[in-house]
Design an enzyme around this catalytic site. Structure first.
Site, short mmCIF file in Angstrom:
data_model
loop_
_atom_site.label_atom_id
_atom_site.label_comp_id
_atom_site.label_asym_id
_atom_site.label_seq_id
_atom_site.Cartn_x
_atom_site.Cartn_y
_atom_site.Cartn_z
N ASP A 76 -1.93 -1.52 11.16
CA ASP A 76 -2.48 -1.39 9.81
C ASP A 76 -2.78 -2.73 9.15
O ASP A 76 -3.20 -2.76 7.99
CB ASP A 76 -1.58 -0.53 8.92
CG ASP A 76 -0.15 -1.07 8.82
OD1 ASP A 76 0.17 -2.03 9.52
OD2 ASP A 76 0.64 -0.51 8.03
N LYS A 134 0.86 -1.19 0.00
CA LYS A 134 0.00 0.00 0.00
C LYS A 134 0.89 1.22 0.00
O LYS A 134 2.07 1.17 0.36
CB LYS A 134 -0.94 0.01 1.22
CG LYS A 134 -0.25 0.00 2.59
CD LYS A 134 0.24 1.35 3.06
CE LYS A 134 0.94 1.26 4.41
NZ LYS A 134 1.75 2.48 4.71
#
EC number: 2.7.1.148
Length: 267
Positions: free
Chosen positions: A132, A8
């Site tokens: 995350d 990401k």
């Protein structure tokens, strides 16, 4: 069974306040990109973890992939498996590779053993592995806040652009990234990112860690400038670095020619 845990990038990263527990409240947008590891699961006589590609330091028991397996094994009495990770996403880059590997392990185990866990349940397990990690369960553009563990889905589609990542050989430590950071509220709400033309992101969408990291590691700042010089609509450091990315309308075919030695290019 094989899956491909993807990286990401952070589009914007605001350090908005310091918490009583010593952590910081953040605001950012997580956006999934194509760069990916490969994770293979096969049944085995005993639990095993192996790796190839980029060297992974530490004992297998310390790897998030193995921790994710043991987490579900303890809850559902899973049989032993051999998990092999081919590592492509670089470490210490701000790309979330380790978190992705852990989350995809949970998803693969859930599918392979028909555990019938829904995304909400998988996210709860992922939260115990890292702040995350839950993002990679749904793996869609997300506004993250809190310590990066509270999520709101957003509509953001960059499929018409090419995202190119540049990664120097070195990494940036968390302590280095937070050095000289002064938390403050941003004047732009990242939840409205999709409403802002990408041509205007350069002046409105900031990564607060750049103010601390660039003076310590000027090569990272130079890589960001290189992306703009070669036509990026927007360029930024991802997370706390050391990777930077550029979002391009048209592929910069000559980028490798201008990139200094020792820089890894991911497209």
């Amino acid at each position: 069974m094989i899956s491909f845990p993807n990286a990401k990038i952070n589009i914007g990263l605001n350090v908005v306040s310091k918490r009583a527990d010593g952590y910081h409240n953040l605001e950012t947008v997580f956006y999934p990109v194509k760069l990916a590891d490969a994770l293979e699961l096969v049944e085995s006589e005993k639990p095993e973890f192996s790796a190839s590609g980029i060297q992974i330091d530490g004992a297998p028991e310390s790897n998030l992939v193995f921790k994710a397996y043991h987490l579900l094994q303890s809850k559902f009495n899973l049989p032993p498996v051999h998990l092999h990770l081919h590592k492509v996403i670089p470490f210490g880059a701000g790309l979330g590779g380790g978190s992705a590997d852990a989350a995809f392990t949970l998803k693969v185990l859930n599918e392979y053993f028909s555990l019938e866990l829904n995304d909400d349940q998988l996210e709860k397990y992922a939260t115990t592995l890292g702040a995350d990690c839950p993002f990679f369960i749904r793996n869609k553009p997300t506004f993250a806040h809190g310590i990066g563990d509270q999520f709101e889905a957003i509509e953001l589609d960059l499929s018409g652009y090419e995202i190119i990542l540049l990664k120097p050989e070195f990494s940036v430590g968390t302590a280095d990234a937070y050095r000289n950071i002064i938390p403050q509220k941003s004047d732009f709400d990242l939840r409205k990112l999709a409403d802002l033309p990408i041509e205007e992101w350069k002046d409105r969408v900031k990564n607060d860690f750049e103010k601390s990291v660039f003076p310590q590691f000027p090569q990272i700042a130079s890589l960001k400038n290189l992306l703009y010089e070669n036509g990026a609509e927007y360029a930024s450091m991802s997370g706390s670095g050391s990777a930077v990315y550029g979002i391009f309308r048209h592929s910069p075919v000559d980028l490798a020619k201008f990139t200094p030695p020792g820089i890894f290019i991911y497209r």
